[in-house]
Design a protein around this motif. Structure first.
Motif, PDB file in Angstrom:
ATOM      1  N   ALA A 652       4.028   0.681  -8.183  1.00  0.00           N
ATOM      2  CA  ALA A 652       3.907   1.214  -6.835  1.00  0.00           C
ATOM      3  C   ALA A 652       3.154   0.234  -5.941  1.00  0.00           C
ATOM      4  O   ALA A 652       2.193  -0.413  -6.356  1.00  0.00           O
ATOM      5  CB  ALA A 652       3.190   2.561  -6.874  1.00  0.00           C
ATOM      6  N   GLY A 653       3.647   0.116  -4.711  1.00  0.00           N
ATOM      7  CA  GLY A 653       3.035  -0.791  -3.751  1.00  0.00           C
ATOM      8  C   GLY A 653       3.690  -2.151  -3.692  1.00  0.00           C
ATOM      9  O   GLY A 653       3.378  -2.956  -2.808  1.00  0.00           O
ATOM     10  N   THR A 654       4.636  -2.427  -4.615  1.00  0.00           N
ATOM     11  CA  THR A 654       5.304  -3.732  -4.659  1.00  0.00           C
ATOM     12  C   THR A 654       6.431  -3.786  -3.635  1.00  0.00           C
ATOM     13  O   THR A 654       7.217  -2.852  -3.509  1.00  0.00           O
ATOM     14  CB  THR A 654       5.881  -3.987  -6.064  1.00  0.00           C
ATOM     15  OG1 THR A 654       4.844  -3.832  -7.033  1.00  0.00           O
ATOM     16  CG2 THR A 654       6.472  -5.390  -6.152  1.00  0.00           C
ATOM     17  N   ARG A 655       6.527  -4.894  -2.880  1.00  0.00           N
ATOM     18  CA  ARG A 655       7.667  -5.104  -1.993  1.00  0.00           C
ATOM     19  C   ARG A 655       8.864  -5.549  -2.831  1.00  0.00           C
ATOM     20  O   ARG A 655       8.735  -6.410  -3.700  1.00  0.00           O
ATOM     21  CB  ARG A 655       7.349  -6.167  -0.935  1.00  0.00           C
ATOM     22  CG  ARG A 655       6.390  -5.695   0.144  1.00  0.00           C
ATOM     23  CD  ARG A 655       6.235  -6.773   1.222  1.00  0.00           C
ATOM     24  NE  ARG A 655       5.406  -6.298   2.314  1.00  0.00           N
ATOM     25  CZ  ARG A 655       4.088  -6.350   2.339  1.00  0.00           C
ATOM     26  NH1 ARG A 655       3.445  -6.871   1.287  1.00  0.00           N
ATOM     27  NH2 ARG A 655       3.412  -5.899   3.377  1.00  0.00           N
ATOM     28  N   VAL A 681       9.302  -0.959   0.038  1.00  0.00           N
ATOM     29  CA  VAL A 681       8.126  -0.932  -0.816  1.00  0.00           C
ATOM     30  C   VAL A 681       8.287   0.193  -1.831  1.00  0.00           C
ATOM     31  O   VAL A 681       8.748   1.288  -1.489  1.00  0.00           O
ATOM     32  CB  VAL A 681       6.847  -0.703   0.018  1.00  0.00           C
ATOM     33  CG1 VAL A 681       5.629  -0.559  -0.891  1.00  0.00           C
ATOM     34  CG2 VAL A 681       6.632  -1.836   0.999  1.00  0.00           C
ATOM     35  N   ALA A 683       7.277   3.162  -3.334  1.00  0.00           N
ATOM     36  CA  ALA A 683       6.301   4.173  -2.914  1.00  0.00           C
ATOM     37  C   ALA A 683       5.618   4.821  -4.108  1.00  0.00           C
ATOM     38  O   ALA A 683       4.414   5.082  -4.091  1.00  0.00           O
ATOM     39  CB  ALA A 683       6.983   5.236  -2.060  1.00  0.00           C
ATOM     40  N   HIS A 684       6.411   5.105  -5.147  1.00  0.00           N
ATOM     41  CA  HIS A 684       5.830   5.686  -6.363  1.00  0.00           C
ATOM     42  C   HIS A 684       6.763   5.449  -7.540  1.00  0.00           C
ATOM     43  O   HIS A 684       7.979   5.291  -7.378  1.00  0.00           O
ATOM     44  CB  HIS A 684       5.561   7.193  -6.184  1.00  0.00           C
ATOM     45  CG  HIS A 684       6.767   7.996  -5.790  1.00  0.00           C
ATOM     46  ND1 HIS A 684       7.704   8.466  -6.690  1.00  0.00           N
ATOM     47  CD2 HIS A 684       7.189   8.399  -4.565  1.00  0.00           C
ATOM     48  CE1 HIS A 684       8.651   9.134  -6.045  1.00  0.00           C
ATOM     49  NE2 HIS A 684       8.363   9.116  -4.751  1.00  0.00           N
ATOM     50  N   GLU A 705       9.127  -0.182   4.883  1.00  0.00           N
ATOM     51  CA  GLU A 705       7.697  -0.470   5.029  1.00  0.00           C
ATOM     52  C   GLU A 705       7.019   0.406   6.068  1.00  0.00           C
ATOM     53  O   GLU A 705       5.876   0.820   5.913  1.00  0.00           O
ATOM     54  CB  GLU A 705       7.489  -1.942   5.366  1.00  0.00           C
ATOM     55  CG  GLU A 705       7.849  -2.853   4.197  1.00  0.00           C
ATOM     56  CD  GLU A 705       7.199  -4.217   4.315  1.00  0.00           C
ATOM     57  OE1 GLU A 705       5.979  -4.266   4.525  1.00  0.00           O
ATOM     58  OE2 GLU A 705       7.910  -5.221   4.224  1.00  0.00           O
ATOM     59  N   ALA A 708       6.152   3.750   4.457  1.00  0.00           N
ATOM     60  CA  ALA A 708       5.191   3.773   3.348  1.00  0.00           C
ATOM     61  C   ALA A 708       3.780   4.070   3.840  1.00  0.00           C
ATOM     62  O   ALA A 708       3.441   3.791   4.980  1.00  0.00           O
ATOM     63  CB  ALA A 708       5.225   2.442   2.614  1.00  0.00           C
TER      64      ALA A 708
END
Length: 708
Positions: A652-655, A681, A683-684, A705, A708
């Motif tokens: 999570a959080g990775t582009r 991104v 999100a989860h 993005e 998010a």
């Protein structure tokens, strides 16, 4: 299992099974496998008067076809092995306790394990197959290539370093050129193989091939080879006895493959010159002799395609590997050579010389092929866009094709449960003819007649493939199918039924639903659709198919006893339908549309309606009601099939970019990347490595993005 109307036999050629044997005849055999191959082996043993013991996994039904095929069945215990069918210690114990003097491993992973063969030999139980030493030698692709070179058998240039690294693959590719092919050093069946077209693909390809090899064979060592293309995949059936004799029993064309797994096989290989056929047979016999091989095996070759060969009459041939076991495609060899290869395995294991077993062919000579045979592997498989994924479910109705020249080797019946625990191949449909075209036409007709309801299969896809001009003309190579599937016109035409066929099936579905609800041709006051003064009431239903494509059917009775059917609110057509047999939950009906009369079978399975008719097997379900906020978001990644999470590539959080792998699943021995549907991104992520997931389960979500 039907074989041209009756079981084949070698009895006429085996005058005395004990001649030159020095061994007692085999009396009782443990069949250490399942599905169609266990049924196939049991049929030969029964004909020969040899007792059989079969085994079943804890989650398999006691009335599964392979369980009923044996004289005695034993339930396996679940142990530490991924599959109890690979629990060698347990299988040896069962064989000993049941008084078996031999074991037949069928084909698959157990048959490729030298430690399994050695364990049975050590227990005094004959292994119906090659020696443990031969399995170890030829099961290692690197050692097999060295043996081939020693036997003057041409091989593909490659690198088989003990520890093949990413750097080693790059160096080899830079020296020999791209594309190259990564291969698991152990095993077969297309597992642990990855094509590399660009140097940037090397890290992912090495990682995926190594993981798949470790999961399938317990070892992740790899080799790399120059990819020879265009080429044909031709394999030679060999037999070797315990007296030093070896013989080639024809060859098979296996070029039509996807993901390095064969789909259609035929014998003899079409278009080979006599000289090329002789070179292949001689090379295969040399390899068998050099390796000290015993029993049956298959030597696989790449043969340069005519367009790529400097001399089309003498194309280059390259050794690929030797499968030290019975092959899935052995029936085509049996049909054109009038042999029972399982019986031949048994007799060789008893020590009977080939000179006694094959007097018509002669040791070291050709066992002449007569006619032509083509086999189709029927797998539990569904189409999702451009992908073919394993399918699961319960077989709610089943009918095998029949007729002159048609053989079916099957491991399922009505009620069989198809899960991700085993290989997706359900059966094989084989057709024999006086020549290739007759065999092809018979196989096309047989696949249309085959009915498997409740589980999606690739039967219709293979039927369409058999009708493609390149296949009809035998212009097949190992890359043909992938090239066709990538083509903007040919790909959809192979993956999906023609629009006219889909419409014909949809009309039959609409008619079947009306009849199942109690409607009659002369609709009246008691009918479910509701009679009224003026034009009769219409029944409108919305459906979704297996790819979630929508369909709307509208049915209205006509005054003359017919049905007015409209699809997707288009122009209505008048058809006539009546029930032939069966209750509403297994309805057989006759439908006349556009002057053509056809029989259809409709079987409900939960919310699904399965239909089989002249265009094949299809399934639809009612359009699900969608509560507000209940549907998964457009950025959700859902599991396309049940399986196990092998890897989570992007936390999570990775582009991520559209198409980038987020989660890797494993199902039915196949690795599948689940990719981001758009740029954004993560999100989860809702799963972890080792989790078991169901089809449709949300794995993760990718949002834009600014969301998010």
């Amino acid at each position: 299992m039907s074989v041209l109307g009756g079981e084949q036999s070698m009895a006429a050629t085996v005058t005395d099974p004990s001649v030159g044997a020095g061994r007692e005849p085999i009396r009782r055999v443990l069949i250490a496998n399942r599905g169609e191959i266990a049924v196939r082996i049991a049929a030969t043993l029964r004909r020969l008067g040899v007792a059989s013991v079969v085994v079943r996994a804890p989650d398999e039904a006691p009335d599964a076809p392979h369980v009923l095929a044996g004289d005695r069945a034993i339930a396996l215990r679940r142990t530490g092995e991924r599959s109890p069918y690979l629990d060698v210690e347990q299988l040896v114990a069962i064989a000993g306790a049941e008084g078996c003097d031999a074991v037949h491993p069928g084909y698959g992973f157990l048959a490729e394990r030298d430690d399994a063969a050695q364990a049975f030999v050590d227990a005094g139980i004959r292994w119906i197959g090659p020696t443990p030493e031969a399995i170890a030698l030829l099961g290692d692709k690197s050692a097999a290539k060295r043996t081939a070179i020693a036997g003057d058998v041409p091989v593909v240039p490659g690198l088989d370093a003990d520890e093949l690294t990413e750097e080693g693959v790059r160096a080899f590719a830079q020296e020999h050129g791209l594309p190259v092919l990564l291969k698991a050093a152990a095993g077969g069946g297309g597992k642990g193989m990855r094509r590399v077209d660009e140097l940037g693909q090397v890290p992912d390809a090495v990682g995926a091939a190594r993981r798949e090899a470790e999961a399938a064979f317990g070892r992740g060592d790899l080799l790399v080879e120059r990819l020879v293309e265009p080429a044909r995949h031709v394999e030679v059936q060999v037999a070797a006895d315990h007296h030093g004799a070896a013989v080639a029993i024809g060859e098979r064309e296996c070029s039509l493959q996807r993901r390095h797994q064969k789909l259609l096989e035929e014998s003899p290989a079409p278009g080979l010159s006599d000289a090329t056929r002789r070179r292949l047979h001689d090379a295969a016999v040399r390899l068998a002799t050099t390796s000290g091989y015993r029993n049956l095996g298959t030597v696989e070759f790449l043969v340069e395609a005519p367009d790529a060969a400097a001399d089309p009459d003498a194309p280059g041939i390259y050794f690929l590997e030797m499968n030290a076991r019975l092959q899935v495609e052995h029936p085509v060899t049996e049909l054109v050579h009038r042999l029972d290869l399982v019986e031949l395995q048994l007799r060789i294991a008893e020590g009977v010389p080939l000179a006694v077993l094959l007097p018509d062919g002669g040791v070291g000579g050709d066992h002449v092929a007569r006619g032509h045979a083509i086999e189709a592997r029927i797998c539990a498989e569904r189409t999702v866009g451009t992908s073919f994924l394993p399918a699961v479910g319960t077989v709610v109705a089943y009918r095998e094709p029949a007729g002159v020249g048609v053989r079916v080797d099957s491991g399922i019946t009505t009620g069989s449960v198809v899960s991700t625990a085993f290989d997706p191949m359900l059966m094989k449909v084989i057709a024999f003819g006086a020549d290739r075209e007759q065999a092809r036409e018979r196989l096309v007709a047989a696949l249309a007649e085959l009915a498997v309801l409740g589980v999606e299969t690739n039967a219709a896809f293979l039927r369409r493939l058999l009708g493609h001009p390149d296949v009809v003309a035998a212009r097949t190579t190992t890359t043909l199918l992938e090239r066709l599937l990538a083509d903007e016109e040919a790909g959809p035409a192979l993956r999906e039924p023609p629009a006219a066929e889909r419409a014909r099936a949809a009309v039959a579905l609409a008619a079947a639903e009306r009849l199942a609800l109690g409607g009659t041709a002369d609709a009246g006051f008691g009918d479910a659709d509701g009679w009224r003064v003026g034009r009769r009431a219409a029944t409108r239903l919305a459906w979704r198919d297996g790819e979630d494509e929508p369909l709307v059917t509208t049915v209205r009775p006509t005054d003359d006893g017919g049905l007015e059917v409209a699809l997707d609110d288009g122009e209505a057509r008048v058809v006539r339908a009546h029930a032939v047999a069966g209750p509403a939950d297994d309805l057989v009906l006759r439908v006349v549309q556009d002057g053509d009369e056809a029989t259809w079978r409709r079987v409900p399975d939960g919310e699904w309606r399965w239909l089989h008719g002249p265009t094949g097997t299809v399934a639809w379900r009612p359009e699900p009601a969608r509560a507000a906020g209940a549907a998964a978001g457009s950025g959700s990644l859902e599991a396309p099939l049940p399986g196990v999470v092998l890897a989570v590539r992007t936390p999570a959080g990775t582009r991520v970019a559209a198409g980038e792998t987020v989660v890797v699943l494993e199902s039915m021995k196949m690795e599948l990347d689940v990719s981001a549907p758009r740029d954004g991104v993560v999100a989860h992520v809702d799963v972890a490595v080792g989790d078991h997931v169901q089809r449709g389960q949300v794995l993760a979500a990718v949002e834009e993005e600014d969301e998010a």
